[in-house]
Design a protein around this motif. Structure first.
Motif, PDB file in Angstrom:
ATOM      1  N   TYR A  92      31.526  33.702  50.182  1.00 52.20           N
ATOM      2  CA  TYR A  92      31.007  34.807  49.458  1.00 52.20           C
ATOM      3  C   TYR A  92      31.774  35.148  47.986  1.00 52.20           C
ATOM      4  O   TYR A  92      32.844  34.858  48.078  1.00 52.20           O
ATOM      5  CB  TYR A  92      30.880  35.950  50.534  1.00 52.20           C
ATOM      6  CG  TYR A  92      32.253  36.432  50.962  1.00 52.20           C
ATOM      7  CD1 TYR A  92      32.669  37.516  50.209  1.00 52.20           C
ATOM      8  CD2 TYR A  92      33.013  35.945  51.899  1.00 52.20           C
ATOM      9  CE1 TYR A  92      34.087  38.190  50.460  1.00 52.20           C
ATOM     10  CE2 TYR A  92      33.930  36.780  52.338  1.00 52.20           C
ATOM     11  CZ  TYR A  92      34.749  37.574  51.584  1.00 52.20           C
ATOM     12  OH  TYR A  92      35.985  38.244  51.844  1.00 52.20           O
ATOM     13  N   SER A  93      30.864  35.776  47.100  1.00 50.80           N
ATOM     14  CA  SER A  93      31.821  36.326  45.919  1.00 50.80           C
ATOM     15  C   SER A  93      32.293  37.839  46.197  1.00 50.80           C
ATOM     16  O   SER A  93      31.376  38.509  46.609  1.00 50.80           O
ATOM     17  CB  SER A  93      30.443  36.443  44.811  1.00 50.80           C
ATOM     18  OG  SER A  93      30.078  34.890  44.604  1.00 50.80           O
ATOM     19  N   TRP A  94      33.439  37.846  45.580  1.00 57.42           N
ATOM     20  CA  TRP A  94      34.029  39.190  45.441  1.00 57.42           C
ATOM     21  C   TRP A  94      34.922  39.314  44.334  1.00 57.42           C
ATOM     22  O   TRP A  94      35.802  38.728  44.219  1.00 57.42           O
ATOM     23  CB  TRP A  94      34.671  39.232  46.958  1.00 57.42           C
ATOM     24  CG  TRP A  94      35.366  40.835  47.224  1.00 57.42           C
ATOM     25  CD1 TRP A  94      34.721  41.779  47.490  1.00 57.42           C
ATOM     26  CD2 TRP A  94      36.533  41.076  47.205  1.00 57.42           C
ATOM     27  NE1 TRP A  94      35.525  42.748  47.678  1.00 57.42           N
ATOM     28  CE2 TRP A  94      36.814  42.515  47.474  1.00 57.42           C
ATOM     29  CE3 TRP A  94      37.960  40.357  46.943  1.00 57.42           C
ATOM     30  CZ2 TRP A  94      37.969  43.205  47.599  1.00 57.42           C
ATOM     31  CZ3 TRP A  94      38.907  41.083  46.897  1.00 57.42           C
ATOM     32  CH2 TRP A  94      38.990  42.590  47.136  1.00 57.42           C
ATOM     33  N   HIS A  95      34.672  40.392  43.599  1.00 57.88           N
ATOM     34  CA  HIS A  95      35.320  40.601  42.330  1.00 57.88           C
ATOM     35  C   HIS A  95      35.671  39.408  41.470  1.00 57.88           C
ATOM     36  O   HIS A  95      36.784  39.004  41.104  1.00 57.88           O
ATOM     37  CB  HIS A  95      36.757  41.292  42.691  1.00 57.88           C
ATOM     38  CG  HIS A  95      36.618  42.871  43.449  1.00 57.88           C
ATOM     39  ND1 HIS A  95      36.326  43.740  42.547  1.00 57.88           N
ATOM     40  CD2 HIS A  95      36.720  42.973  44.662  1.00 57.88           C
ATOM     41  CE1 HIS A  95      36.456  44.765  43.244  1.00 57.88           C
ATOM     42  NE2 HIS A  95      36.704  44.546  44.336  1.00 57.88           N
ATOM     43  N   HIS A  96      34.553  38.606  41.475  1.00 58.82           N
ATOM     44  CA  HIS A  96      34.614  37.511  40.357  1.00 58.82           C
ATOM     45  C   HIS A  96      35.436  36.268  41.125  1.00 58.82           C
ATOM     46  O   HIS A  96      35.740  35.400  40.287  1.00 58.82           O
ATOM     47  CB  HIS A  96      35.195  37.766  39.045  1.00 58.82           C
ATOM     48  CG  HIS A  96      34.245  39.038  38.326  1.00 58.82           C
ATOM     49  ND1 HIS A  96      33.124  38.846  37.972  1.00 58.82           N
ATOM     50  CD2 HIS A  96      34.890  40.229  38.020  1.00 58.82           C
ATOM     51  CE1 HIS A  96      32.658  39.975  37.585  1.00 58.82           C
ATOM     52  NE2 HIS A  96      33.737  40.782  37.588  1.00 58.82           N
ATOM     53  N   LYS A  97      35.493  36.267  42.326  1.00 62.75           N
ATOM     54  CA  LYS A  97      36.207  35.321  43.055  1.00 62.75           C
ATOM     55  C   LYS A  97      35.238  34.879  44.312  1.00 62.75           C
ATOM     56  O   LYS A  97      34.667  35.560  44.668  1.00 62.75           O
ATOM     57  CB  LYS A  97      37.745  35.690  43.711  1.00 62.75           C
ATOM     58  CG  LYS A  97      38.598  36.036  42.676  1.00 62.75           C
ATOM     59  CD  LYS A  97      39.912  36.195  43.246  1.00 62.75           C
ATOM     60  CE  LYS A  97      41.099  36.607  42.325  1.00 62.75           C
ATOM     61  NZ  LYS A  97      40.785  37.644  41.142  1.00 62.75           N
ATOM     62  N   VAL A  98      35.502  33.435  44.681  1.00 61.32           N
ATOM     63  CA  VAL A  98      35.044  32.712  45.609  1.00 61.32           C
ATOM     64  C   VAL A  98      35.711  32.859  46.845  1.00 61.32           C
ATOM     65  O   VAL A  98      36.863  32.009  46.938  1.00 61.32           O
ATOM     66  CB  VAL A  98      34.352  31.467  45.366  1.00 61.32           C
ATOM     67  CG1 VAL A  98      33.652  30.805  46.612  1.00 61.32           C
ATOM     68  CG2 VAL A  98      33.280  31.393  44.088  1.00 61.32           C
ATOM     69  N   VAL A  99      35.401  33.451  48.070  1.00 59.27           N
ATOM     70  CA  VAL A  99      36.295  33.648  49.023  1.00 59.27           C
ATOM     71  C   VAL A  99      35.435  33.123  50.344  1.00 59.27           C
ATOM     72  O   VAL A  99      34.391  33.050  50.593  1.00 59.27           O
ATOM     73  CB  VAL A  99      36.553  35.095  49.387  1.00 59.27           C
ATOM     74  CG1 VAL A  99      37.405  35.502  50.582  1.00 59.27           C
ATOM     75  CG2 VAL A  99      37.050  36.010  48.159  1.00 59.27           C
ATOM     76  N   ALA A 100      36.361  32.376  51.088  1.00 62.13           N
ATOM     77  CA  ALA A 100      35.993  31.864  52.309  1.00 62.13           C
ATOM     78  C   ALA A 100      35.628  33.026  53.565  1.00 62.13           C
ATOM     79  O   ALA A 100      36.414  33.902  53.542  1.00 62.13           O
ATOM     80  CB  ALA A 100      37.131  30.903  52.963  1.00 62.13           C
ATOM     81  N   SER A 101      34.578  32.611  54.347  1.00 64.74           N
ATOM     82  CA  SER A 101      34.086  33.770  55.306  1.00 64.74           C
ATOM     83  C   SER A 101      34.216  33.089  56.659  1.00 64.74           C
ATOM     84  O   SER A 101      34.085  33.730  57.511  1.00 64.74           O
ATOM     85  CB  SER A 101      32.847  34.191  54.873  1.00 64.74           C
ATOM     86  OG  SER A 101      32.143  33.072  55.118  1.00 64.74           O
TER      87      SER A 101
END
Length: 192
Positions: free
Chosen positions: A27-36
């Motif tokens: 997912y995208s969070w604060h302009h970063k792509v993060v693993a879920s």
């Protein structure tokens, strides 16, 4: 650090949003792509004509090991061929978990149903392509697991008619094509 097959865990930052499109398992969070999810990273290049030329990053779940059939467990299998004394099937799922390896299952004539066993006709119980729910009886021989559909809730759960349409169960031993209304015999699973 941006290569396929790298392990990722939930909350781990994979990269910047300007570099990647967030795909499945991210997912995208604060302009970063993060693993879920826990899994392996896969980077999918954009198609040459896509307006957005960023690659998509996915994290694909990985089970520690694939599900394996064992006695007493209910499996979902696809009938491969029907013979006079048995039906041969490929096991697709153990419980709700998909299998990674190929497991062969055999439903013997005496394991199709619990009553009138001597009158069981394999060709009116199953057809190639049917999806069945069955219980694993034993490991059988080196090539296949012995499966049983003798309980009411076990048997054919999905079948396709000659017209290519999903058939509807009308009783414990027949299914009907909703288009042609043609009836075919099956050992139907009683779905609760």
């Amino acid at each position: 650090s941006y290569k396929n097959g790298q392990w990722r865990t939930p909350g781990e930052v994979i990269g910047r949003e300007v570099d990647f499109v967030a795909g499945k398992g991210t997912y995208s969070w604060h302009h970063k792509v993060v693993a879920s999810v826990v899994g392996l990273q896969h980077i999918i290049p954009p198609s040459p004509d896509a307006a957005d030329q960023r690659p998509t990053v996915e994290v694909r779940r990985q089970e520690e090991q694939g599900a394996v059939p064992e006695p007493g467990v209910v499996v979902t299998a696809k009938i491969r061929k029907v013979q006079p004394r048995m039906a041969v099937a490929d096991v697709l799922c153990v419980g709700t978990r998909a299998v990674r390896e190929n497991f062969r299952g055999i439903v013997r004539q005496q394991d199709v149903r619990s009553t009138e066993i001597d009158k069981v006709d394999m060709h009116t119980s199953f057809r190639s392509g049917d999806i069945i729910r069955a219980e694993v009886l034993s490991l059988g021989d080196a090539r296949a697991y012995y499966l049983s559909t003798a309980k009411n809730e076990l048997g054919v759960v999905s079948a396709t008619s000659d017209a290519g349409v999903a058939m509807v169960p009308i009783n414990w031993q027949e299914m009907q094509c909703p288009v042609t209304l043609q009836k075919e015999f099956r050992k139907v699973a009683k779905v609760c």
